[in-house]
Design an enzyme around this catalytic site. Structure first.
Site, PDB file in Angstrom:
ATOM      1  N   SER A 101       0.727  -1.107  -0.098  1.00 22.88           N
ATOM      2  CA  SER A 101       0.033  -0.067  -0.088  1.00 22.88           C
ATOM      3  C   SER A 101       1.059   1.266   0.003  1.00 22.88           C
ATOM      4  O   SER A 101       1.683   1.324  -1.083  1.00 22.88           O
ATOM      5  CB  SER A 101      -0.947  -0.041   1.135  1.00 22.88           C
ATOM      6  OG  SER A 101      -1.906   0.981   1.224  1.00 22.88           O
ATOM      7  N   ASP A 151     -10.596  -3.146  -5.126  1.00 18.81           N
ATOM      8  CA  ASP A 151     -10.038  -2.242  -4.170  1.00 18.81           C
ATOM      9  C   ASP A 151     -10.513  -0.925  -4.176  1.00 18.81           C
ATOM     10  O   ASP A 151     -10.618  -0.362  -5.259  1.00 18.81           O
ATOM     11  CB  ASP A 151      -8.427  -2.351  -4.528  1.00 18.81           C
ATOM     12  CG  ASP A 151      -7.400  -1.544  -3.461  1.00 18.81           C
ATOM     13  OD1 ASP A 151      -8.007  -0.563  -2.775  1.00 18.81           O
ATOM     14  OD2 ASP A 151      -6.197  -2.046  -3.418  1.00 18.81           O
ATOM     15  N   HIS A 178      -8.693  -4.274  -0.768  1.00 18.31           N
ATOM     16  CA  HIS A 178      -7.250  -3.887  -0.461  1.00 18.31           C
ATOM     17  C   HIS A 178      -6.383  -4.752   0.611  1.00 18.31           C
ATOM     18  O   HIS A 178      -5.191  -4.607   0.907  1.00 18.31           O
ATOM     19  CB  HIS A 178      -7.235  -2.531   0.306  1.00 18.31           C
ATOM     20  CG  HIS A 178      -6.052  -1.763   0.234  1.00 18.31           C
ATOM     21  ND1 HIS A 178      -5.356  -1.309  -1.229  1.00 18.31           N
ATOM     22  CD2 HIS A 178      -5.103  -1.345   1.102  1.00 18.31           C
ATOM     23  CE1 HIS A 178      -4.317  -0.603  -0.714  1.00 18.31           C
ATOM     24  NE2 HIS A 178      -4.242  -0.702   0.482  1.00 18.31           N
TER      25      HIS A 178
END
Length: 197
Positions: A101, A151, A178
């Site tokens: 991320s 996501d 995610h």
């Protein structure tokens, strides 16, 4: 100096761990050991705090990236990685950046700011980072990218755009969002092992 954690093992392979928002320098230890149980691990904590959570660079309330801070923090992180490699005498190791991320995003920006000699990059769930800016030449870099089709940070089309910025990048997408899933980590391990010289 940035806060970091050092888990020394085999000096031939080093994984630099870059956590997601809210993580820390220890956050990706188990995942990295799964990918390579023998590698030396170095985790680096993001220098920015947002609502009590660690990040690598600032963003605005609407979620867009603070470009000035992104540049500043990218240079700081790159220099810290170089310092730690020298400090722990890892100059001859094969270096892998493993980011999730926010950590994957700053890793991408490192590749846009610097010509590196890193061996691999495993980037879980990145977002588009300065999509109009091309990557610097990355000699012999192998890249593995992952995404979730649902996501909320990135559309499947945007993920393709991220992937297309890298030459011959491998990728894996799952049906979720995610979060990291087991199959994703297995594919990352397969990528890592198959690219061993």
């Amino acid at each position: 100096m940035l806060i970091h954690a050092h888990y020394p093992r085999n000096k031939d392979n080093v994984i630099i761990m870059l956590h997601g928002t809210g993580g820390d320098e220890h956050n990706l230890k188990d995942i990295s050991h799964f990918i390579d149980p023998l590698a030396t691990l170095i985790g680096i904590r993001g220098a920015v705090e947002e609502n009590g959570m660690n990040r690598y660079f600032k963003r605005y309330p609407d979620g867009t990236f603070d470009q000035k801070d992104l540049a500043k923090q990218t240079h700081s992180l790159y220099n810290e990685i170089a310092r730690l490699i020298k400090t722990y005498e890892l100059e001859n190791a094969k270096i892998t950046l493993l980011g999730y991320s926010n950590g994957a995003n700053i890793a991408i920006n490192i590749f846009k700011e610097f010509e590196t000699n890193y061996h691999k990059a495993i980037l879980f769930h990145p977002s588009p980072v300065r999509p109009d800016v091309p990557l610097k030449q990355q000699k012999d870099l192998s890249v593995f990218l992952t995404s979730g089709k649902d996501d909320f940070f990135i559309t499947p089309e945007q993920f393709i755009q991220v992937k297309d910025q890298f030459t011959n990048a491998q990728s894996f997408s799952h049906e979720g969002g995610h979060e990291l899933i087991h199959d994703e980590l297995v594919k990352a391990k397969e990528f890592y092992s198959s690219n061993e010289a």
